[in-house]
Design a protein around this motif. Structure first.
Motif, PDB file in Angstrom:
ATOM      1  N   VAL A  23      18.555  15.505 -30.933  1.00 59.68           N
ATOM      2  CA  VAL A  23      17.464  16.152 -30.219  1.00 59.68           C
ATOM      3  C   VAL A  23      16.264  16.243 -31.154  1.00 59.68           C
ATOM      4  O   VAL A  23      16.353  16.833 -32.231  1.00 59.68           O
ATOM      5  CB  VAL A  23      17.858  17.557 -29.718  1.00 59.68           C
ATOM      6  CG1 VAL A  23      16.687  18.183 -28.967  1.00 59.68           C
ATOM      7  CG2 VAL A  23      19.081  17.479 -28.821  1.00 59.68           C
ATOM      8  N   PHE A  24      15.154  15.657 -30.741  1.00 62.44           N
ATOM      9  CA  PHE A  24      13.922  15.683 -31.523  1.00 62.44           C
ATOM     10  C   PHE A  24      12.972  16.709 -30.908  1.00 62.44           C
ATOM     11  O   PHE A  24      12.660  16.645 -29.721  1.00 62.44           O
ATOM     12  CB  PHE A  24      13.267  14.301 -31.535  1.00 62.44           C
ATOM     13  CG  PHE A  24      14.010  13.290 -32.375  1.00 62.44           C
ATOM     14  CD1 PHE A  24      13.576  12.976 -33.649  1.00 62.44           C
ATOM     15  CD2 PHE A  24      15.150  12.663 -31.892  1.00 62.44           C
ATOM     16  CE1 PHE A  24      14.255  12.044 -34.427  1.00 62.44           C
ATOM     17  CE2 PHE A  24      15.834  11.734 -32.655  1.00 62.44           C
ATOM     18  CZ  PHE A  24      15.382  11.429 -33.933  1.00 62.44           C
ATOM     19  N   HIS A  25      12.498  17.642 -31.738  1.00 66.86           N
ATOM     20  CA  HIS A  25      11.596  18.699 -31.277  1.00 66.86           C
ATOM     21  C   HIS A  25      10.184  18.370 -31.728  1.00 66.86           C
ATOM     22  O   HIS A  25       9.831  18.570 -32.889  1.00 66.86           O
ATOM     23  CB  HIS A  25      12.031  20.053 -31.827  1.00 66.86           C
ATOM     24  CG  HIS A  25      13.448  20.416 -31.486  1.00 66.86           C
ATOM     25  ND1 HIS A  25      13.833  20.827 -30.226  1.00 66.86           N
ATOM     26  CD2 HIS A  25      14.583  20.399 -32.235  1.00 66.86           C
ATOM     27  CE1 HIS A  25      15.137  21.060 -30.209  1.00 66.86           C
ATOM     28  NE2 HIS A  25      15.613  20.810 -31.411  1.00 66.86           N
ATOM     29  N   ASP A  26       9.387  17.833 -30.831  1.00 62.29           N
ATOM     30  CA  ASP A  26       7.982  17.506 -31.113  1.00 62.29           C
ATOM     31  C   ASP A  26       7.832  16.578 -32.319  1.00 62.29           C
ATOM     32  O   ASP A  26       6.785  16.569 -32.973  1.00 62.29           O
ATOM     33  CB  ASP A  26       7.154  18.776 -31.352  1.00 62.29           C
ATOM     34  CG  ASP A  26       7.144  19.674 -30.122  1.00 62.29           C
ATOM     35  OD1 ASP A  26       7.127  19.125 -29.004  1.00 62.29           O
ATOM     36  OD2 ASP A  26       7.163  20.902 -30.291  1.00 62.29           O
ATOM     37  N   GLY A  27       8.876  15.852 -32.643  1.00 59.76           N
ATOM     38  CA  GLY A  27       8.793  14.907 -33.735  1.00 59.76           C
ATOM     39  C   GLY A  27       8.738  15.536 -35.109  1.00 59.76           C
ATOM     40  O   GLY A  27       8.449  14.857 -36.098  1.00 59.76           O
TER      41      GLY A  27
ATOM     42  N   THR B 282      27.937  17.424 -23.423  1.00 63.19           N
ATOM     43  CA  THR B 282      26.962  18.417 -23.844  1.00 63.19           C
ATOM     44  C   THR B 282      25.803  18.405 -22.860  1.00 63.19           C
ATOM     45  O   THR B 282      25.498  17.374 -22.255  1.00 63.19           O
ATOM     46  CB  THR B 282      26.458  18.145 -25.282  1.00 63.19           C
ATOM     47  OG1 THR B 282      25.597  19.191 -25.696  1.00 63.19           O
ATOM     48  CG2 THR B 282      25.742  16.812 -25.372  1.00 63.19           C
ATOM     49  N   ASP B 283      25.161  19.564 -22.671  1.00 61.48           N
ATOM     50  CA  ASP B 283      24.068  19.711 -21.709  1.00 61.48           C
ATOM     51  C   ASP B 283      22.821  20.237 -22.418  1.00 61.48           C
ATOM     52  O   ASP B 283      22.921  20.989 -23.394  1.00 61.48           O
ATOM     53  CB  ASP B 283      24.467  20.663 -20.586  1.00 61.48           C
ATOM     54  CG  ASP B 283      25.656  20.173 -19.784  1.00 61.48           C
ATOM     55  OD1 ASP B 283      25.432  19.394 -18.848  1.00 61.48           O
ATOM     56  OD2 ASP B 283      26.797  20.561 -20.110  1.00 61.48           O
ATOM     57  N   PHE B 284      21.659  19.871 -21.888  1.00 65.72           N
ATOM     58  CA  PHE B 284      20.396  20.268 -22.490  1.00 65.72           C
ATOM     59  C   PHE B 284      19.454  20.814 -21.423  1.00 65.72           C
ATOM     60  O   PHE B 284      19.046  20.090 -20.505  1.00 65.72           O
ATOM     61  CB  PHE B 284      19.746  19.082 -23.206  1.00 65.72           C
ATOM     62  CG  PHE B 284      20.603  18.496 -24.294  1.00 65.72           C
ATOM     63  CD1 PHE B 284      20.576  19.020 -25.579  1.00 65.72           C
ATOM     64  CD2 PHE B 284      21.450  17.435 -24.027  1.00 65.72           C
ATOM     65  CE1 PHE B 284      21.366  18.492 -26.580  1.00 65.72           C
ATOM     66  CE2 PHE B 284      22.251  16.892 -25.027  1.00 65.72           C
ATOM     67  CZ  PHE B 284      22.208  17.431 -26.310  1.00 65.72           C
ATOM     68  N   GLU B 285      19.114  22.111 -21.537  1.00 68.87           N
ATOM     69  CA  GLU B 285      18.122  22.782 -20.697  1.00 68.87           C
ATOM     70  C   GLU B 285      18.412  22.644 -19.199  1.00 68.87           C
ATOM     71  O   GLU B 285      17.501  22.702 -18.370  1.00 68.87           O
ATOM     72  CB  GLU B 285      16.719  22.271 -21.021  1.00 68.87           C
ATOM     73  CG  GLU B 285      16.319  22.542 -22.472  1.00 68.87           C
ATOM     74  CD  GLU B 285      14.909  22.102 -22.814  1.00 68.87           C
ATOM     75  OE1 GLU B 285      14.112  21.875 -21.877  1.00 68.87           O
ATOM     76  OE2 GLU B 285      14.608  21.978 -24.017  1.00 68.87           O
ATOM     77  N   GLY B 286      19.672  22.457 -18.854  1.00 67.95           N
ATOM     78  CA  GLY B 286      20.049  22.348 -17.459  1.00 67.95           C
ATOM     79  C   GLY B 286      19.545  21.102 -16.768  1.00 67.95           C
ATOM     80  O   GLY B 286      19.653  20.978 -15.544  1.00 67.95           O
ATOM     81  N   ILE B 287      19.029  20.150 -17.548  1.00 70.40           N
ATOM     82  CA  ILE B 287      18.426  18.944 -16.983  1.00 70.40           C
ATOM     83  C   ILE B 287      19.202  17.682 -17.376  1.00 70.40           C
ATOM     84  O   ILE B 287      19.492  16.831 -16.532  1.00 70.40           O
ATOM     85  CB  ILE B 287      16.951  18.797 -17.446  1.00 70.40           C
ATOM     86  CG1 ILE B 287      16.124  19.966 -16.921  1.00 70.40           C
ATOM     87  CG2 ILE B 287      16.371  17.466 -16.993  1.00 70.40           C
ATOM     88  CD1 ILE B 287      15.972  19.984 -15.410  1.00 70.40           C
TER      89      ILE B 287
END
Length: 228
Positions: A93-97, A114-119
């Motif tokens: 997971v990259f957060h704003d680079g 694994t799940d991310f932000e329900g999306i």
């Protein structure tokens, strides 16, 4: 074989690509799917009737697949999967680079999903002995990656991957047209047929594939290459 492509409306075409080159299969503002192509010389399986006259094929397969999905937070989930290690998938997971990305390995023995932000959901399943499928989904797209194998010219088996890309209704009704070897076909009115290799052997009983999606894809092969 060249990689046998099926568009989102059923149109078929073969695509050889270049050795060790990454190609865009699907590209949207929220999702990107790419695959690395690998040249190979191999035998057709014994149950293929063409194997009686074709002793050797010089073609290509997909060896690695990469999926990127953007989250509502603007972070980006990166998923990497390679044919040589079918029971593992690398998830980052990259957060704003900024900074080192958080990462995890999915495997069928401990952490299978694994799940991310329900999306976005990433799920690695074992369907039967030595058979796996990696699912990467969001509200618009479902990406399925299946490892498989082919027979090398020396009789040994070598792994490759197959990819299935399925749009949801949200993707179909999105006015922004996707790009990529497969993605571009979403908004075509019909399934467009492209060039397919005919497997006519030479005098030595060999066949070299050459189709590059002619007639089914926009632009040239180079337009779909990913460098860097």
């Amino acid at each position: 074989a060249d990689v046998h492509m099926i568009g989102l409306h059923g149109g078929k075409f073969d695509f050889k690509g270049k050795h060790d080159m990454l190609y865009a299969l699907l590209s949207t503002p929220e999702v990107a799917v790419s695959a690395r192509f690998e040249s190979a010389t191999f035998k057709l399986p014994p149950d293929d009737p063409r194997s009686t006259v074709i002793k050797k094929v010089h073609g290509s397969f997909m060896s690695e697949v990469y999926v990127l999905m953007r989250l509502p937070s603007e972070s980006v989930v990166h998923v990497g999967y390679t044919a040589s290690v079918p029971n593992y998938a690398l998830v980052q997971v990259f957060h704003d680079g900024l900074g080192k990305p958080a990462e995890d390995y999915l495997d069928i023995y401990s952490v299978g999903h694994t799940d991310f932000e329900g999306i976005v959901r990433v799920e690695l399943l074992q369907t039967r002995k030595n058979a796996f499928v990696l699912n990467v989904t969001n509200t618009d797209w479902k990406i399925q990656i299946f490892p498989a194998s082919y027979i090398n010219q020396d009789g040994t088996h070598h792994r490759h991957v197959n990819v299935k890309i399925t749009p949801t209704l949200a993707a179909v009704t999105n006015l922004v047209a996707p790009h990529g070897l497969i993605g571009q076909s979403l908004h075509d009115p019909i399934g467009i047929q492209g060039k397919i290799d005919q497997y006519v052997p030479d005098d030595a009983g060999e066949f070299t594939t050459s189709a590059q999606g002619e007639g089914a894809i926009e632009g040239s092969v180079e337009d779909y290459e990913i460098h860097g």
